[in-house]
Design an enzyme around this catalytic site. Sequence first.
Site, mmCIF file in Angstrom:
data_model
loop_
_atom_site.group_PDB
_atom_site.id
_atom_site.type_symbol
_atom_site.label_atom_id
_atom_site.label_comp_id
_atom_site.label_asym_id
_atom_site.label_seq_id
_atom_site.Cartn_x
_atom_site.Cartn_y
_atom_site.Cartn_z
ATOM 1 N N LEU A 37 0.826 -1.213 0.000
ATOM 2 C CA LEU A 37 0.000 0.000 0.000
ATOM 3 C C LEU A 37 0.861 1.265 0.000
ATOM 4 C CD1 LEU A 37 -2.713 -1.096 2.601
ATOM 5 C CD2 LEU A 37 -2.695 -1.422 0.115
ATOM 6 N N HIS A 41 -3.369 4.268 -2.371
ATOM 7 C CA HIS A 41 -4.367 3.390 -1.738
ATOM 8 C C HIS A 41 -5.014 4.097 -0.541
ATOM 9 C CE1 HIS A 41 -1.541 0.243 -3.465
ATOM 10 N NE2 HIS A 41 -2.692 -0.118 -3.970
ATOM 11 N N LYS A 153 -5.476 5.610 -12.029
ATOM 12 C CA LYS A 153 -4.229 5.259 -12.713
ATOM 13 C C LYS A 153 -4.455 4.018 -13.571
ATOM 14 C CE LYS A 153 -0.401 3.275 -11.132
ATOM 15 N NZ LYS A 153 -0.023 2.354 -12.241
ATOM 16 N N GLN A 157 -8.871 -0.586 -16.255
ATOM 17 C CA GLN A 157 -9.451 -1.467 -15.228
ATOM 18 C C GLN A 157 -10.727 -0.851 -14.651
ATOM 19 O OE1 GLN A 157 -7.191 -3.580 -11.996
ATOM 20 N NE2 GLN A 157 -7.773 -1.817 -10.771
ATOM 21 N N SER A 189 2.791 3.898 -7.620
ATOM 22 C CA SER A 189 2.503 2.516 -8.015
ATOM 23 C C SER A 189 3.305 1.598 -7.105
ATOM 24 C CB SER A 189 2.938 2.288 -9.464
ATOM 25 O OG SER A 189 3.036 0.898 -9.732
HETATM 26 O O1 PAF Z 1 -5.746 -2.611 -8.989
HETATM 27 C C1 PAF Z 1 -5.437 -3.626 -8.339
HETATM 28 O O2 PAF Z 1 -4.688 -3.569 -7.357
HETATM 29 C C2 PAF Z 1 -5.988 -4.985 -8.772
HETATM 30 O O3 PAF Z 1 -6.059 -5.085 -10.143
HETATM 31 C C3 PAF Z 1 -7.334 -5.329 -8.101
HETATM 32 C C4 PAF Z 1 -8.426 -4.352 -8.509
HETATM 33 C C5 PAF Z 1 -7.180 -5.329 -6.599
HETATM 34 C C6 PAF Z 1 -7.781 -6.720 -8.546
HETATM 35 O O4 PAF Z 1 -6.850 -7.685 -8.190
#
Ligand code: PAF
Length: 296
Positions: A37, A41, A153, A157, A189
């Site tokens: 983290l 996060h 970022k 996704q 990241s």
């Molecule tokens: O973004 C991430 O850390 C991952 O792709 C996630 C969303 C936790 C899925 O494993």
Amino acid sequence: MSPGLEVMTTVAAYRAACERLRAEGGSLAFVPTMGALHRGHLALVAEGRRRAANVAVSIFVNPTQFGPGEDFQKYPRPLERDLELCREAGVRLVFTPSPEEMYPRGERTRVHVSGLTDALCGPFRPGHFDGVATVVTKLFAATGAAVAVFGRKDYQQLQVVRRMAADLLLPIEIVGLPTVREADGLALSSRNVYLSPEERQRALAIPNGLSQALALHAAGERRAGALRHAVLELVEPAATRIDYVTVAEADELRPYADDARVGERALVALAAYVGTTRLIDNVVVSEDNSPIRTPP
Ligand code: PAF
């Protein structure tokens, strides 16, 4: 005294804890992570706390979203530190399952979101978004949260998860938060720890290139190719390899041809290797008014 952090490793225990918190009258926000983290996060957790009485975080390095030869084995897993950060951030539940818990023996189901995964990272990471959509669906099912918070970022996704949740009629609101950056513009990241100091310096070409695209668009440039080449010009000399620099529709993620004109809103996204580390980053022109340093 603020309530403590509970850590669960089984779906049954985690689901029961989520249900108990809801029964106690508190809404639940969910932040899925792969751990290691950082401030990005923690910004997601803070947003979760603004939106709900309690926050649950999952920490799971999901094997199905890594391809052969990718960094699944070496992905950082500093669990004790992560738990400490969650505790300090006021997280109530952490779910940290094993791969066997998330993928029981005999499992055969994958969630596939078509179209949105055809461009950008899709062709370079076959199966990656199926792995993401599958694990996120499972995590949503276990958590039953009302709201889930993701970072922008991982823009593709985020769009995939939004579509998946809408298509599967999941009663969950998906919130996307702006990318958190270092003072010099590098997007935070968990993979930045792989960069040597020299590579870390070279990686600044990425935010600088995106910054250039933002500046051009703000000055009236609408040719997709001009925006794309402005990024390439800075990133190419710094990168070891470039998977893509793409200008795309911000919602449907359809790439613009170089001779097309973009509208007010467009995504400029890239994936590039600096040394052996694959970095991704993006901006949405006209939405992200840049926190990124303007190149000298
Ligand atoms: O973004 C991430 O850390 C991952 O792709 C996630 C969303 C936790 C899925 O494993």
